[in-house]
Design a protein around this motif. Structure first.
Motif, PDB file in Angstrom:
ATOM      1  N   TRP A 134       0.830  -1.193   0.000  1.00 38.42           N
ATOM      2  CA  TRP A 134       0.000   0.000   0.000  1.00 38.42           C
ATOM      3  C   TRP A 134       0.867   1.246   0.000  1.00 38.42           C
ATOM      4  CZ3 TRP A 134      -5.424   0.464   0.752  1.00 38.42           C
ATOM      5  CH2 TRP A 134      -6.100  -0.750   0.868  1.00 38.42           C
ATOM      6  N   VAL A 135       0.321   2.320  -0.586  1.00 40.39           N
ATOM      7  CA  VAL A 135       0.934   3.634  -0.476  1.00 40.39           C
ATOM      8  C   VAL A 135      -0.135   4.630  -0.041  1.00 40.39           C
ATOM      9  CG1 VAL A 135       2.790   3.271  -2.144  1.00 40.39           C
ATOM     10  CG2 VAL A 135       0.613   4.181  -2.919  1.00 40.39           C
ATOM     11  N   LEU A 136       0.298   5.597   0.717  1.00 40.30           N
ATOM     12  CA  LEU A 136      -0.562   6.709   1.097  1.00 40.30           C
ATOM     13  C   LEU A 136      -0.188   7.882   0.213  1.00 40.30           C
ATOM     14  CD1 LEU A 136      -2.665   8.037   2.924  1.00 40.30           C
ATOM     15  CD2 LEU A 136      -0.807   8.545   4.530  1.00 40.30           C
ATOM     16  N   LEU A 137      -1.134   8.323  -0.594  1.00 39.06           N
ATOM     17  CA  LEU A 137      -0.923   9.464  -1.483  1.00 39.06           C
ATOM     18  C   LEU A 137      -1.294  10.753  -0.742  1.00 39.06           C
ATOM     19  CD1 LEU A 137      -2.311   8.079  -4.854  1.00 39.06           C
ATOM     20  CD2 LEU A 137       0.042   8.121  -4.028  1.00 39.06           C
ATOM     21  N   PRO A 138      -0.941  11.902  -1.317  1.00 46.26           N
ATOM     22  CA  PRO A 138      -1.293  13.167  -0.658  1.00 46.26           C
ATOM     23  C   PRO A 138      -2.806  13.283  -0.440  1.00 46.26           C
ATOM     24  CG  PRO A 138       0.236  13.564  -2.461  1.00 46.26           C
ATOM     25  CD  PRO A 138      -0.184  12.120  -2.546  1.00 46.26           C
ATOM     26  N   ILE A 139      -3.171  13.724   0.735  1.00 47.46           N
ATOM     27  CA  ILE A 139      -4.567  14.039   1.028  1.00 47.46           C
ATOM     28  C   ILE A 139      -4.734  15.523   0.697  1.00 47.46           C
ATOM     29  CG2 ILE A 139      -6.349  14.157   2.817  1.00 47.46           C
ATOM     30  CD1 ILE A 139      -5.473  11.286   2.172  1.00 47.46           C
ATOM     31  N   MET A 140      -5.537  15.797  -0.293  1.00 48.99           N
ATOM     32  CA  MET A 140      -5.696  17.175  -0.767  1.00 48.99           C
ATOM     33  C   MET A 140      -6.445  18.019   0.260  1.00 48.99           C
ATOM     34  SD  MET A 140      -6.329  16.930  -4.778  1.00 48.99           S
ATOM     35  CE  MET A 140      -5.418  15.818  -5.810  1.00 48.99           C
ATOM     36  N   ASN A 141      -6.048  19.255   0.336  1.00 52.37           N
ATOM     37  CA  ASN A 141      -6.640  20.190   1.279  1.00 52.37           C
ATOM     38  C   ASN A 141      -7.584  21.124   0.536  1.00 52.37           C
ATOM     39  OD1 ASN A 141      -7.270  21.950   3.319  1.00 52.37           O
ATOM     40  ND2 ASN A 141      -5.194  22.713   3.604  1.00 52.37           N
ATOM     41  N   ARG A 143       4.536   5.832   2.562  1.00 53.10           N
ATOM     42  CA  ARG A 143       4.078   7.190   2.288  1.00 53.10           C
ATOM     43  C   ARG A 143       4.821   7.752   1.085  1.00 53.10           C
ATOM     44  NH1 ARG A 143       3.351  11.528   7.130  1.00 53.10           N
ATOM     45  NH2 ARG A 143       1.515  12.466   6.238  1.00 53.10           N
ATOM     46  N   TYR A 144       4.158   8.546   0.286  1.00 51.89           N
ATOM     47  CA  TYR A 144       4.773   9.190  -0.878  1.00 51.89           C
ATOM     48  C   TYR A 144       5.949  10.051  -0.433  1.00 51.89           C
ATOM     49  CZ  TYR A 144       2.343  13.348   0.662  1.00 51.89           C
ATOM     50  OH  TYR A 144       1.899  14.400   1.418  1.00 51.89           O
ATOM     51  N   PRO A 145       6.906  10.294  -1.309  1.00 51.85           N
ATOM     52  CA  PRO A 145       8.048  11.154  -0.945  1.00 51.85           C
ATOM     53  C   PRO A 145       7.586  12.577  -0.613  1.00 51.85           C
ATOM     54  CG  PRO A 145       8.521   9.915  -2.933  1.00 51.85           C
ATOM     55  CD  PRO A 145       7.065   9.691  -2.630  1.00 51.85           C
ATOM     56  N   ALA A 146       8.165  13.130   0.426  1.00 58.88           N
ATOM     57  CA  ALA A 146       7.754  14.452   0.914  1.00 58.88           C
ATOM     58  C   ALA A 146       7.868  15.538  -0.155  1.00 58.88           C
ATOM     59  CB  ALA A 146       8.585  14.831   2.131  1.00 58.88           C
ATOM     60  N   GLY A 147       8.819  15.417  -1.045  1.00 59.19           N
ATOM     61  CA  GLY A 147       9.002  16.425  -2.084  1.00 59.19           C
ATOM     62  C   GLY A 147       7.843  16.510  -3.063  1.00 59.19           C
ATOM     63  N   MET A 148       6.962  15.533  -3.044  1.00 57.15           N
ATOM     64  CA  MET A 148       5.816  15.543  -3.959  1.00 57.15           C
ATOM     65  C   MET A 148       4.629  16.320  -3.412  1.00 57.15           C
ATOM     66  SD  MET A 148       5.734  11.759  -5.539  1.00 57.15           S
ATOM     67  CE  MET A 148       6.954  11.282  -6.733  1.00 57.15           C
ATOM     68  N   ASN A 149       4.740  16.827  -2.205  1.00 60.82           N
ATOM     69  CA  ASN A 149       3.654  17.596  -1.621  1.00 60.82           C
ATOM     70  C   ASN A 149       4.153  19.006  -1.366  1.00 60.82           C
ATOM     71  OD1 ASN A 149       1.687  18.790  -0.024  1.00 60.82           O
ATOM     72  ND2 ASN A 149       1.168  16.883   0.988  1.00 60.82           N
TER      73      ASN A 149
END
Length: 186
Positions: free
Chosen positions: A44-51, A80-86
């Motif tokens: 599983w991966v957790l993608l960005p949760i949009m705000n 979790r997705y790489p931090a640089g992608m958010n």
């Protein structure tokens, strides 16, 4: 003069009224899809949760709660997705292109399922009581074919002086229960 309840029926009616008033103070509305069949041992991966709120970094806060819930409930193969992608910051909202980049990363990383979503409300209501109010929409994407295999959405308010994060955690747990159960069973 003390209140007196000469009949048990009057007392039950009074207690029912108090119970209904208590429930109205902390309301929840949810729509949760049926648990999907999931592949055993899938990654599983957790993608960005949009705000989608005016509250800075609400998506990042929701991600932290969702990740912790998934892990605490037994979904161990979560990345979790790489931090640089958010790029969610105090001044720039998360753009759709960052979500698409995170989705492409997840496919390239060999994960099978992605958990994605959006925060639609994350605030304390205006007024004397200042109740916390949360709105979340979540979905599971099968990365093998790009299909959304499960989705849920909900809104929850809490009591005054209750932590916003506590209300968010209860709502996220309620929404994620079918997915967590299916993921553990697989």
């Amino acid at each position: 003069m003390p209140t007196h309840f000469p009949h048990s029926r009057s007392r039950r009616a009074w207690l029912a009224l108090l119970g209904a008033a208590a429930l109205a103070g902390a309301c929840t509305t949810v729509d949760i899809g049926a648990p999907p069949p999931l592949e055993r041992g899938a990654r599983w991966v957790l993608l960005p949760i949009m705000n989608h709120t005016e509250t800075p970094q609400a998506g990042l806060r929701a991600e932290a709660i969702i990740e912790a819930l998934m892990r605490a409930q037994g979904v161990r193969s979560l990345k979790r997705y790489p931090a640089g992608m958010n790029n969610e910051s105090l001044f720039e909202p998360l753009e759709r292109k960052q979500f698409d980049a995170a989705l492409a990363w997840a496919r390239g990383d060999g994960a099978r399922y992605a958990l994605a979503g959006a925060v639609d409300e994350w605030r304390y209501k205006v007024g004397v009581d200042g109740e916390p109010a949360i709105g979340l929409a979540l979905q599971v994407i099968d990365l093998a074919n790009g299909e959304v295999v499960w989705s849920a959405t909900g809104g929850k308010t809490g009591w005054s002086r209750e932590a916003l994060s506590a209300v968010a955690q209860r709502l996220a747990r309620q929404l994620l229960l079918p997915v967590i159960t299916a993921a553990r069973a697989s």
